[in-house]
Design a protein around this motif. Structure first.
Motif, PDB file in Angstrom:
ATOM      1  N   HIS A   1       1.018  -1.539  -0.179  1.00 51.55           N
ATOM      2  CA  HIS A   1      -0.208   0.314  -0.469  1.00 51.55           C
ATOM      3  C   HIS A   1       0.862   1.216   0.099  1.00 51.55           C
ATOM      4  CE1 HIS A   1      -3.196   2.049   0.703  1.00 51.55           C
ATOM      5  NE2 HIS A   1      -3.029   2.917   1.946  1.00 51.55           N
ATOM      6  N   TRP A   2       1.644   1.209   0.951  1.00 57.58           N
ATOM      7  CA  TRP A   2       3.172   2.556   0.871  1.00 57.58           C
ATOM      8  C   TRP A   2       3.756   2.566  -0.153  1.00 57.58           C
ATOM      9  CZ3 TRP A   2       3.966   2.838   6.757  1.00 57.58           C
ATOM     10  CH2 TRP A   2       2.856   3.900   7.606  1.00 57.58           C
ATOM     11  N   ALA A   3       3.899   1.453  -0.431  1.00 60.10           N
ATOM     12  CA  ALA A   3       4.953   1.428  -1.739  1.00 60.10           C
ATOM     13  C   ALA A   3       3.861   1.826  -3.064  1.00 60.10           C
ATOM     14  CB  ALA A   3       5.282  -0.010  -1.859  1.00 60.10           C
ATOM     15  N   GLN A   4       2.945   1.909  -2.850  1.00 62.36           N
ATOM     16  CA  GLN A   4       2.583   1.919  -4.887  1.00 62.36           C
ATOM     17  C   GLN A   4       2.552   3.839  -4.076  1.00 62.36           C
ATOM     18  OE1 GLN A   4      -1.068  -0.291  -5.308  1.00 62.36           O
ATOM     19  NE2 GLN A   4       0.503  -1.651  -6.804  1.00 62.36           N
ATOM     20  N   TYR A   5       2.012   4.273  -3.191  1.00 56.48           N
ATOM     21  CA  TYR A   5       1.955   5.430  -2.953  1.00 56.48           C
ATOM     22  C   TYR A   5       3.285   6.001  -3.290  1.00 56.48           C
ATOM     23  CZ  TYR A   5       1.742   9.652   0.319  1.00 56.48           C
ATOM     24  OH  TYR A   5       0.934  10.878   0.778  1.00 56.48           O
ATOM     25  N   LEU A   6       4.218   5.875  -2.546  1.00 59.53           N
ATOM     26  CA  LEU A   6       5.394   6.546  -2.682  1.00 59.53           C
ATOM     27  C   LEU A   6       5.646   6.200  -4.367  1.00 59.53           C
ATOM     28  CD1 LEU A   6       6.578   4.821   0.879  1.00 59.53           C
ATOM     29  CD2 LEU A   6       6.615   7.795   0.931  1.00 59.53           C
TER      30      LEU A   6
ATOM     31  N   SER B   1       4.637   8.967  -6.016  1.00 62.15           N
ATOM     32  CA  SER B   1       4.130  10.233  -5.374  1.00 62.15           C
ATOM     33  C   SER B   1       5.894  10.508  -6.254  1.00 62.15           C
ATOM     34  CB  SER B   1       4.277  10.350  -3.885  1.00 62.15           C
ATOM     35  OG  SER B   1       3.239  10.248  -3.155  1.00 62.15           O
ATOM     36  N   ALA B   2       6.671   9.763  -5.887  1.00 61.11           N
ATOM     37  CA  ALA B   2       8.264  10.370  -6.659  1.00 61.11           C
ATOM     38  C   ALA B   2       7.909   9.735  -8.020  1.00 61.11           C
ATOM     39  CB  ALA B   2       8.672   8.911  -6.262  1.00 61.11           C
ATOM     40  N   TYR B   3       7.225   9.690  -8.337  1.00 55.46           N
ATOM     41  CA  TYR B   3       7.459   9.858 -10.091  1.00 55.46           C
ATOM     42  C   TYR B   3       6.055  11.124 -10.630  1.00 55.46           C
ATOM     43  CZ  TYR B   3       5.034   9.260 -14.720  1.00 55.46           C
ATOM     44  OH  TYR B   3       4.971   9.089 -16.564  1.00 55.46           O
ATOM     45  N   LYS B   4       5.686  11.631  -9.998  1.00 52.48           N
ATOM     46  CA  LYS B   4       4.481  12.739 -10.698  1.00 52.48           C
ATOM     47  C   LYS B   4       5.555  14.075  -9.667  1.00 52.48           C
ATOM     48  CE  LYS B   4       0.751  13.899 -10.351  1.00 52.48           C
ATOM     49  NZ  LYS B   4      -0.273  14.301 -11.248  1.00 52.48           N
ATOM     50  N   ASN B   5       6.848  13.491  -9.053  1.00 55.90           N
ATOM     51  CA  ASN B   5       7.461  14.690  -8.455  1.00 55.90           C
ATOM     52  C   ASN B   5       8.867  14.517  -9.358  1.00 55.90           C
ATOM     53  OD1 ASN B   5       7.126  16.389  -6.195  1.00 55.90           O
ATOM     54  ND2 ASN B   5       5.668  14.359  -6.220  1.00 55.90           N
ATOM     55  N   GLY B   6       9.392  13.344 -10.669  1.00 49.06           N
ATOM     56  CA  GLY B   6       9.974  13.482 -11.372  1.00 49.06           C
ATOM     57  C   GLY B   6      11.504  12.714 -10.657  1.00 49.06           C
ATOM     58  N   ILE B   7      10.746  12.154  -9.561  1.00 49.66           N
ATOM     59  CA  ILE B   7      11.998  11.165  -9.655  1.00 49.66           C
ATOM     60  C   ILE B   7      11.694   9.398  -9.604  1.00 49.66           C
ATOM     61  CG2 ILE B   7      13.049  10.265  -7.277  1.00 49.66           C
ATOM     62  CD1 ILE B   7      11.870  12.848  -5.984  1.00 49.66           C
TER      63      ILE B   7
ATOM     64  N   LEU C   1      11.794   4.529   4.602  1.00 52.05           N
ATOM     65  CA  LEU C   1      11.024   4.302   3.205  1.00 52.05           C
ATOM     66  C   LEU C   1      10.964   5.139   2.264  1.00 52.05           C
ATOM     67  CD1 LEU C   1       7.777   2.728   5.744  1.00 52.05           C
ATOM     68  CD2 LEU C   1      10.386   2.162   4.698  1.00 52.05           C
ATOM     69  N   ALA C   2      10.798   6.114   2.539  1.00 48.91           N
ATOM     70  CA  ALA C   2      10.677   6.866   1.221  1.00 48.91           C
ATOM     71  C   ALA C   2      12.069   7.418   1.221  1.00 48.91           C
ATOM     72  CB  ALA C   2      10.015   8.328   2.097  1.00 48.91           C
ATOM     73  N   LYS C   3      13.223   6.900   1.754  1.00 44.15           N
ATOM     74  CA  LYS C   3      14.064   7.226   0.797  1.00 44.15           C
ATOM     75  C   LYS C   3      14.780   6.051  -0.004  1.00 44.15           C
ATOM     76  CE  LYS C   3      19.316   7.662   2.519  1.00 44.15           C
ATOM     77  NZ  LYS C   3      20.501   7.110   3.678  1.00 44.15           N
ATOM     78  N   TRP C   4      13.858   5.357  -0.021  1.00 39.53           N
ATOM     79  CA  TRP C   4      14.104   4.049  -1.027  1.00 39.53           C
ATOM     80  C   TRP C   4      14.006   4.270  -2.516  1.00 39.53           C
ATOM     81  CZ3 TRP C   4      11.553   0.734  -4.615  1.00 39.53           C
ATOM     82  CH2 TRP C   4      12.623  -0.081  -4.574  1.00 39.53           C
ATOM     83  N   PHE C   5      12.561   4.864  -2.223  1.00 32.46           N
ATOM     84  CA  PHE C   5      12.053   6.170  -3.700  1.00 32.46           C
ATOM     85  C   PHE C   5      12.412   7.014  -3.729  1.00 32.46           C
ATOM     86  CE2 PHE C   5       8.711   2.500  -1.799  1.00 32.46           C
ATOM     87  CZ  PHE C   5       8.271   2.178  -2.997  1.00 32.46           C
ATOM     88  N   GLY C   6      13.592   7.598  -2.871  1.00 32.67           N
ATOM     89  CA  GLY C   6      13.849   9.475  -3.514  1.00 32.67           C
ATOM     90  C   GLY C   6      13.710  10.878  -2.751  1.00 32.67           C
ATOM     91  N   LEU C   7      12.676   9.760  -1.667  1.00 24.70           N
ATOM     92  CA  LEU C   7      11.332  10.633  -1.416  1.00 24.70           C
ATOM     93  C   LEU C   7      12.422  10.792  -0.031  1.00 24.70           C
ATOM     94  CD1 LEU C   7       8.254   9.408  -2.097  1.00 24.70           C
ATOM     95  CD2 LEU C   7       9.710  11.815  -3.458  1.00 24.70           C
ATOM     96  N   VAL C   8      11.984  12.092   0.674  1.00 22.07           N
ATOM     97  CA  VAL C   8      12.308  12.950   2.394  1.00 22.07           C
ATOM     98  C   VAL C   8      11.109  12.324   3.085  1.00 22.07           C
ATOM     99  CG1 VAL C   8      13.337  14.230   3.820  1.00 22.07           C
ATOM    100  CG2 VAL C   8      14.098  15.180   1.551  1.00 22.07           C
ATOM    101  N   GLY C   9      11.201  11.631   4.220  1.00 23.70           N
ATOM    102  CA  GLY C   9       9.780  11.197   4.946  1.00 23.70           C
ATOM    103  C   GLY C   9      10.221  12.410   5.921  1.00 23.70           C
TER     104      GLY C   9
END
Length: 417
Positions: free
Chosen positions: A216-221, A224-230, A303-311
């Motif tokens: 659930h969270w992996a698909q969300y993250l 979110s990463a894709y929508k932000n160019g990551i 978890l967010a870092k794995w997708f290139g995001l800052v949790g």
């Protein structure tokens, strides 16, 4: 019976724990030769080449996949006939791993339906499998009363607490019914049994799972990463950091709990089934990756870092209703999109980028309960692992590693970008 003759049958083999059990048995875990055969039983069709289980080789047990077995049909004799027609060597089954659960809105009907299914399995194998040695099933912290707002007991939660549930609550939980069923069915038999109790289970399934918070969270993250160019599918690389708040409130982020990877849980279920002298006789064991509890607030940045995001922590406008909500509930004035609604709104991106399994798979009806995790579970509920440690099972593991391993598998299977 010689270990080389051990034949494991896994009911619910395509689910969150069942997939991991088959994966570990084929590993082979704990050693080469521990099992000679593994039968994976599913209700839903499963394409073996897309199962992501290990490829056959001489060092692994022989695998047979049996799909289309609906445990709700008929009685034990009906199931026995179905299994005899669908699988080989029913008489050689020595170990049953039961991972089936049917979620139903009406709690009393849910208990009755799940009881009947497990009864059918036990009755069928008492007819079919004279060499049966062990049965193991997973309960969960629902059996410690966590569906009551604020919880029912003061942690750490110990195994003896399951017998102290309020009567009105206990009748809505199937685990006590399973225990009584097994106690009666095992009387005078050569086989014994145990129960394992996880809290949040973190793991991979090839076709999605309505109980998978990790997916659930992996698909969300991922979206979110894709929508932000990551990420690997991004069209333009993002150079600045993108923050993503924890989907919940401060109490939900800071409450302590004891997650377990499906790999660890599967390994202990196998370990327990091979040590009946210390793990049998209806014993119950809490299972987690680490004796040290953690919080979602601690692991969210990793978890967010794995997708290139800052949790980061919960959004400032995230309402805090500590210990006031029931399972599946969120504060009515929550402003931000929940992970479930975010995925629903943007899941078309999966298909656009060639991830068709992600577009069709996911957590389905489970999104409501999973979206409430960060708001509803605002109380400490960590498990005591004293009894587990006394068995001699493997030691502590990193509580985050299971999440990251699951993310890797989700991406490999095309369930996230």
């Amino acid at each position: 019976m010689d270990k080389a003759s051990n034949h494991a049958i896994v009911f619910g083999a395509s689910g969150l724990v069942g997939w991991a059990l088959v994966d570990q048995l084929l590993g082979p875990y704990p050693t080469v030769g521990s099992f000679s055969k593994v039968t994976a039983v599913t209700n839903r069709p499963l394409n073996l080449p897309e199962s992501y289980w290990p490829e056959p080789d001489a060092h692994r047990p022989e695998l047979q996949l049996v799909s289309g077995i609906d445990l709700r049909n008929g009685d034990g004799a009906t199931l026995a006939d179905s299994l005899k027609q669908a699988m080989k060597d029913t008489e050689s089954v020595t170990h049953i791993y039961y991972l089936v659960f049917s979620a139903i809105d009406d709690d009393i009907e849910e208990v009755a339906t799940n009881r009947r299914m497990f009864q059918n399995v036990i009755d069928a194998h008492n007819m079919l499998s004279p060499n049966l040695q062990f049965i193991v099933f997973p309960g969960g912290t629902r059996g410690y009363g966590i569906y009551v707002p604020g919880g029912s007991f003061t942690p750490p939660l110990t195994e003896d607490m399951v017998d102290k549930l309020p009567v009105d609550y206990a009748k809505t939980v199937v685990y006590p019914v399973y225990r009584e069923l097994l106690r009666i069915a095992s009387e005078g038999k050569k086989w014994t049994w145990c129960e394992v109790c996880p809290d949040a289970i973190v793991g991979f399934t090839p076709n999605g799972s309505q109980f998978s918070l990790a997916l659930h969270w992996a698909q969300y993250l991922s979206l979110s990463a894709y929508k932000n160019g990551i990420g690997p599918h991004a069209r333009e690389a993002k150079t600045s950091a993108v923050e993503i708040p924890f989907p919940g409130n401060a109490a939900g982020a800071n409450s302590l709990f004891s997650p377990v990877s499906s790999k660890t849980l599967a390994r202990f279920m196998i370990y327990a089934s091979l040590h009946p002298e210390t793990c049998g006789d209806g014993r119950l064991f809490n299972v987690a990756d680490s004796e040290t509890p953690c919080s979602y607030g601690e692991i969210w940045p990793q978890l967010a870092k794995w997708f290139g995001l800052v949790g980061v922590g919960p959004a400032e406008n995230s309402p805090d209703q500590k210990n006031a909500l029931k399972v599946g509930e969120r504060p009515p004035n929550t402003v931000s999109l929940t992970p479930g609604k975010y995925v629903a709104e943007y899941k078309g991106i999966f298909a656009q980028r060639g991830c068709l399994k992600a577009a069709d798979g996911g957590v389905g009806a489970g999104n409501r309960q999973l979206d409430s995790v960060g708001y509803w579970l605002t109380f400490d509920r960590q498990l005591s692992l004293k009894r587990l440690s006394e068995t001699g099972f493997e030691g502590n593991k990193d509580s985050v590693q299971g999440w990251l391993e699951s993310f890797e598998m989700f991406r490999k299977a095309g369930l996230v970008l």
